[in-house]
Design a protein around this motif. Structure first.
Motif, PDB file in Angstrom:
ATOM      1  N   UNK A 272      -8.021  -3.959  -2.394  1.00  0.00           N
ATOM      2  CA  UNK A 272      -8.951  -4.183  -3.495  1.00  0.00           C
ATOM      3  C   UNK A 272      -8.237  -4.310  -4.828  1.00  0.00           C
ATOM      4  N   UNK A 273      -7.251  -3.451  -5.074  1.00  0.00           N
ATOM      5  CA  UNK A 273      -6.499  -3.533  -6.331  1.00  0.00           C
ATOM      6  C   UNK A 273      -5.668  -4.816  -6.401  1.00  0.00           C
ATOM      7  N   UNK A 274      -5.079  -5.199  -5.267  1.00  0.00           N
ATOM      8  CA  UNK A 274      -4.314  -6.453  -5.244  1.00  0.00           C
ATOM      9  C   UNK A 274      -5.210  -7.653  -5.530  1.00  0.00           C
ATOM     10  N   UNK A 275      -6.403  -7.641  -4.948  1.00  0.00           N
ATOM     11  CA  UNK A 275      -7.336  -8.756  -5.174  1.00  0.00           C
ATOM     12  C   UNK A 275      -7.750  -8.817  -6.636  1.00  0.00           C
ATOM     13  N   UNK A 276      -8.005  -7.660  -7.257  1.00  0.00           N
ATOM     14  CA  UNK A 276      -8.385  -7.631  -8.671  1.00  0.00           C
ATOM     15  C   UNK A 276      -7.281  -8.179  -9.567  1.00  0.00           C
ATOM     16  N   UNK A 277      -6.037  -8.086  -9.109  1.00  0.00           N
ATOM     17  CA  UNK A 277      -4.912  -8.565  -9.918  1.00  0.00           C
ATOM     18  C   UNK A 277      -4.509 -10.000  -9.584  1.00  0.00           C
ATOM     19  N   UNK A 278      -5.290 -10.653  -8.727  1.00  0.00           N
ATOM     20  CA  UNK A 278      -5.047 -12.058  -8.433  1.00  0.00           C
ATOM     21  C   UNK A 278      -4.107 -12.329  -7.285  1.00  0.00           C
ATOM     22  N   UNK A 279      -3.889 -11.338  -6.429  1.00  0.00           N
ATOM     23  CA  UNK A 279      -2.965 -11.505  -5.310  1.00  0.00           C
ATOM     24  C   UNK A 279      -3.686 -11.736  -3.977  1.00  0.00           C
TER      25      UNK A 279
END
Length: 395
Positions: A272-279
């Motif tokens: 979830x954190x990776x997705x929020x950062x555009x990864x």
């Protein structure tokens, strides 16, 4: 919160959020209790070995039926009543499964258990609708953590209990748990009357239209269908392998092995954190590749327990991460139809899971563990190829 509360975004509070999370986890766990128990259940009821995995398949098919035909009712009927009625039906079917006298009753009850366990996917959008806008992501994340925890703990819990009280009590105790949660929900769950006026037939037809007209939804659903198919294939076949020579595991031993999969719950917040950062793109690629590598490691599993443990951890980490990356993309498509987007996404990949579990027993009998590993690698490998080569050109 009073039971007649109908305001959207009015908040849940820690106690109600916890109730949502536990209820979702308990309902979702019903689909996975049987995975490590199919050999015990089959032996007890005299099932041919090649059809034992159909027990798990029917639960997943039932869940897909519930996602398509029950979950969209949340856009038509008062949510609290719909959830409670579905949970009550789930209790009855679990108790029927616990006392099933033969294969026909077992298969029928397993199908109904899967269908009514879709109440979990009625609770998630209700939590999203009740949560304030600024807290919606955190609340839904907490509820989904409960759901994922239920999925990942179901296998070791059922194995431990089956080793002590037998497989029938696993489902009987689950029925008692759902009944207790339904009683608490009767007192605490707020009412929500949907504003939509669409008829049931039109609502159901719109699900197919969304699959056709929303390419992101369609591709993400199919990617995770491949992943979830591999997941179900592994977790249905691995316990059968472990209960045979040279391992000769007891149900309690299988339970200890299944605890390796619980590490997968840590993938969700990281993804979830990776997705929020555009990864999202690199994360999806890594998740798909991880499951391919997991089955490559599992090739050594016929004589190496460590290879199986490593494979189990990698399968669960990759699958749970890919689930979150997919949800992050589809929930951004159209906020006003999230219930139906969720229903289509979940239905698509649960069909993949049903295919994976259905293949487990016949493939294991006909081609051995090598056949399981080859198919397990092929499923995410095809998705990875399309995502990198074809989907990459579109993005």
């Amino acid at each position: 919160m009073p039971a007649d509360e109908t305001a959207e975004g009015s908040g849940l509070g820690p106690m109600l959020t916890f109730l949502f999370a536990v209820s979702c986890g308990a309902l979702a766990a019903n689909l996975y209790y049987a995975q490590p128990l199919v050999a015990l259940m089959g032996a007890d009821l005299g099932l041919p070995i090649a059809v034992e995995s159909a027990i798990v398949t029917l639960a997943q098919i039932g869940y897909a039926i519930g996602l398509v035909f029950l979950v969209p009712l949340g856009d038509l009927f008062e949510n609290r009543r719909l959830i409670l009625v579905t949970m009550a039906a789930n209790v009855v079917s679990l108790l029927g499964l616990a006392v099933a006298p033969g294969a026909a009753a077992l298969f029928a009850m397993m199908l109904v258990v899967g269908t009514t366990s879709a109440a979990a996917q009625m609770l998630v959008p209700l939590a999203a609708n009740l949560a304030p806008e600024k807290q919606r992501g955190a609340v839904v994340g907490n509820v989904m953590s409960g759901l994922l925890g239920g999925i990942l703990l179901a296998r070791p819990v059922s194995s431990f209990l089956a080793g002590i009280v037998g497989w029938r009590w696993v489902f009987g105790l689950s029925g008692a748990l759902i009944a207790a949660l339904a009683a608490i929900s009767l007192a605490l769950l707020p009412r929500r009357v949907p504003a939509g006026q669409r008829g049931y037939g039109a609502l159901i037809r719109s699900l197919g239209q969304l699959f056709v007209t929303e390419p992101v939804l369609r591709r993400r659903g199919l990617y995770h269908a491949a992943m979830f198919g591999a997941f179900s294939l592994f977790w249905t076949a691995a316990p059968i392998l472990l209960m045979r020579a040279p391992f000769n595991f007891t149900p309690s031993g299988v339970a200890l092995f299944a605890l390796a999969g619980v590490l997968g719950v840590f993938a969700a917040p990281v993804a979830g954190r990776l997705a929020d950062r555009g990864y999202t793109r690199i994360g999806t690629t890594a998740a798909l590749a991880m499951v391919v590598a997991a089955f490559a490691a599992a090739l050594f599993g016929t004589h190496s327990l460590m290879a199986l443990i490593v494979s189990a951890v990698m399968v669960d980490l990759g699958v749970q991460a890919n689930l979150v990356f997919g949800q992050r993309e589809i929930y951004g498509l159209a906020p006003d139809i999230r219930n139906r987007l969720n229903a289509v996404y979940m239905t698509t990949f649960f069909i993949g899971g049903a295919i994976g579990s259905a293949l487990a027993s016949p493939v294991l009998e006909a081609f051995g563990w090598l056949g399981i590993c080859v198919i397990g690698m092929a499923m995410p490998a095809v998705a990875l190829f399309y995502f990198v080569v074809v989907d990459g050109k579109k993005g």
